[in-house]
Design a protein around this motif. Structure first.
Motif, PDB file in Angstrom:
ATOM      1  N   ALA A 174       3.819   8.005  -4.297  1.00 47.11           N
ATOM      2  CA  ALA A 174       2.967   7.447  -3.246  1.00 47.11           C
ATOM      3  C   ALA A 174       3.503   6.125  -2.690  1.00 47.11           C
ATOM      4  O   ALA A 174       3.135   5.733  -1.582  1.00 47.11           O
ATOM      5  N   LEU A 175       4.363   5.450  -3.421  1.00 41.30           N
ATOM      6  CA  LEU A 175       4.872   4.148  -2.962  1.00 41.30           C
ATOM      7  C   LEU A 175       5.583   4.225  -1.619  1.00 41.30           C
ATOM      8  O   LEU A 175       5.505   3.302  -0.816  1.00 41.30           O
ATOM      9  N   TYR A 176       6.282   5.324  -1.344  1.00 40.12           N
ATOM     10  CA  TYR A 176       6.965   5.464  -0.059  1.00 40.12           C
ATOM     11  C   TYR A 176       5.971   5.448   1.101  1.00 40.12           C
ATOM     12  O   TYR A 176       6.189   4.790   2.118  1.00 40.12           O
ATOM     13  N   GLY A 177       4.876   6.154   0.938  1.00 38.20           N
ATOM     14  CA  GLY A 177       3.852   6.172   1.973  1.00 38.20           C
ATOM     15  C   GLY A 177       3.157   4.834   2.128  1.00 38.20           C
ATOM     16  O   GLY A 177       2.852   4.399   3.234  1.00 38.20           O
ATOM     17  N   ILE A 178       2.914   4.165   1.015  1.00 33.77           N
ATOM     18  CA  ILE A 178       2.270   2.850   1.048  1.00 33.77           C
ATOM     19  C   ILE A 178       3.170   1.845   1.761  1.00 33.77           C
ATOM     20  O   ILE A 178       2.713   1.058   2.600  1.00 33.77           O
ATOM     21  N   TYR A 179       4.460   1.889   1.453  1.00 35.14           N
ATOM     22  CA  TYR A 179       5.406   0.987   2.104  1.00 35.14           C
ATOM     23  C   TYR A 179       5.492   1.286   3.602  1.00 35.14           C
ATOM     24  O   TYR A 179       5.542   0.373   4.425  1.00 35.14           O
ATOM     25  N   ALA A 180       5.462   2.557   3.972  1.00 36.09           N
ATOM     26  CA  ALA A 180       5.499   2.932   5.391  1.00 36.09           C
ATOM     27  C   ALA A 180       4.267   2.401   6.117  1.00 36.09           C
ATOM     28  O   ALA A 180       4.374   1.911   7.254  1.00 36.09           O
ATOM     29  N   MET A 181       3.087   2.474   5.480  1.00 32.71           N
ATOM     30  CA  MET A 181       1.880   1.920   6.094  1.00 32.71           C
ATOM     31  C   MET A 181       2.016   0.426   6.335  1.00 32.71           C
ATOM     32  O   MET A 181       1.607  -0.092   7.366  1.00 32.71           O
ATOM     33  N   LYS A 182       2.602  -0.281   5.381  1.00 30.75           N
ATOM     34  CA  LYS A 182       2.767  -1.730   5.531  1.00 30.75           C
ATOM     35  C   LYS A 182       3.750  -2.040   6.647  1.00 30.75           C
ATOM     36  O   LYS A 182       3.568  -2.999   7.397  1.00 30.75           O
ATOM     37  N   CYS A 183       4.790  -1.225   6.801  1.00 29.63           N
ATOM     38  CA  CYS A 183       5.742  -1.427   7.899  1.00 29.63           C
ATOM     39  C   CYS A 183       5.078  -1.183   9.251  1.00 29.63           C
ATOM     40  O   CYS A 183       5.359  -1.892  10.211  1.00 29.63           O
ATOM     41  N   LEU A 184       4.222  -0.188   9.330  1.00 30.64           N
ATOM     42  CA  LEU A 184       3.530   0.121  10.583  1.00 30.64           C
ATOM     43  C   LEU A 184       2.437  -0.889  10.907  1.00 30.64           C
ATOM     44  O   LEU A 184       2.126  -1.130  12.070  1.00 30.64           O
ATOM     45  N   HIS A 185       1.836  -1.475   9.879  1.00 27.64           N
ATOM     46  CA  HIS A 185       0.740  -2.439  10.043  1.00 27.64           C
ATOM     47  C   HIS A 185       1.039  -3.678   9.201  1.00 27.64           C
ATOM     48  O   HIS A 185       0.403  -3.917   8.173  1.00 27.64           O
ATOM     49  N   PRO A 186       1.999  -4.507   9.609  1.00 28.84           N
ATOM     50  CA  PRO A 186       2.443  -5.633   8.776  1.00 28.84           C
ATOM     51  C   PRO A 186       1.366  -6.684   8.506  1.00 28.84           C
ATOM     52  O   PRO A 186       1.432  -7.370   7.485  1.00 28.84           O
ATOM     53  N   ASP A 187       0.375  -6.806   9.358  1.00 26.99           N
ATOM     54  CA  ASP A 187      -0.667  -7.811   9.153  1.00 26.99           C
ATOM     55  C   ASP A 187      -1.844  -7.288   8.338  1.00 26.99           C
ATOM     56  O   ASP A 187      -2.752  -8.048   8.004  1.00 26.99           O
ATOM     57  N   ALA A 188      -1.844  -6.014   8.012  1.00 21.33           N
ATOM     58  CA  ALA A 188      -2.953  -5.415   7.276  1.00 21.33           C
ATOM     59  C   ALA A 188      -2.862  -5.748   5.788  1.00 21.33           C
ATOM     60  O   ALA A 188      -1.785  -5.977   5.248  1.00 21.33           O
ATOM     61  N   THR A 189      -4.019  -5.787   5.143  1.00 24.21           N
ATOM     62  CA  THR A 189      -4.093  -5.905   3.691  1.00 24.21           C
ATOM     63  C   THR A 189      -4.270  -4.504   3.138  1.00 24.21           C
ATOM     64  O   THR A 189      -5.211  -3.805   3.505  1.00 24.21           O
ATOM     65  N   LEU A 190      -3.341  -4.071   2.284  1.00 21.86           N
ATOM     66  CA  LEU A 190      -3.422  -2.752   1.670  1.00 21.86           C
ATOM     67  C   LEU A 190      -4.137  -2.873   0.328  1.00 21.86           C
ATOM     68  O   LEU A 190      -3.712  -3.634  -0.538  1.00 21.86           O
ATOM     69  N   ILE A 191      -5.216  -2.131   0.172  1.00 25.45           N
ATOM     70  CA  ILE A 191      -5.994  -2.164  -1.059  1.00 25.45           C
ATOM     71  C   ILE A 191      -5.952  -0.773  -1.683  1.00 25.45           C
ATOM     72  O   ILE A 191      -6.331   0.206  -1.037  1.00 25.45           O
ATOM     73  N   VAL A 192      -5.480  -0.689  -2.909  1.00 23.92           N
ATOM     74  CA  VAL A 192      -5.420   0.572  -3.629  1.00 23.92           C
ATOM     75  C   VAL A 192      -6.507   0.577  -4.695  1.00 23.92           C
ATOM     76  O   VAL A 192      -6.553  -0.320  -5.533  1.00 23.92           O
ATOM     77  N   TYR A 193      -7.385   1.561  -4.639  1.00 20.62           N
ATOM     78  CA  TYR A 193      -8.381   1.766  -5.684  1.00 20.62           C
ATOM     79  C   TYR A 193      -7.728   2.703  -6.689  1.00 20.62           C
ATOM     80  O   TYR A 193      -7.393   3.839  -6.354  1.00 20.62           O
ATOM     81  N   THR A 194      -7.508   2.231  -7.907  1.00 21.62           N
ATOM     82  CA  THR A 194      -6.651   2.960  -8.831  1.00 21.62           C
ATOM     83  C   THR A 194      -7.134   2.854 -10.276  1.00 21.62           C
ATOM     84  O   THR A 194      -8.188   2.275 -10.539  1.00 21.62           O
ATOM     85  N   ASN A 195      -6.358   3.415 -11.185  1.00 18.66           N
ATOM     86  CA  ASN A 195      -6.670   3.378 -12.614  1.00 18.66           C
ATOM     87  C   ASN A 195      -5.723   2.395 -13.311  1.00 18.66           C
ATOM     88  O   ASN A 195      -4.998   1.651 -12.649  1.00 18.66           O
TER      89      ASN A 195
END
Length: 68
Positions: free
Chosen positions: A17-38
């Protein structure tokens, strides 16, 4: 803007999933990415400055971890 998503699988699934998360950050550099995880995700995602992992479970607020 905040972008949140749920990713609570085993370590291998989270690594993929890290590849997709990194792609989201590249597309939205000012966004805060929050992962709800274990616990696996907390250990993995807390190493990346562009992700804010948040532990899901019974004591969500007590166990919260906010990244940089």
């Amino acid at each position: 803007m905040n972008i949140g998503f749920y990713r609570a699988s085993l370590i291998g699934d989270n690594m993929v999933a890290l590849y997709g998360i990194y792609a989201m950050k590249c597309l939205h550099p000012d966004a805060t990415l929050i992962v709800y995880t274990n616990a696996y995700g907390i250990n993995l995602y807390s190493q990346f400055h562009f992700i804010c992992p948040y532990r899901c479970g019974r004591d969500e607020r007590k166990n919260a971890y906010r990244g940089h």
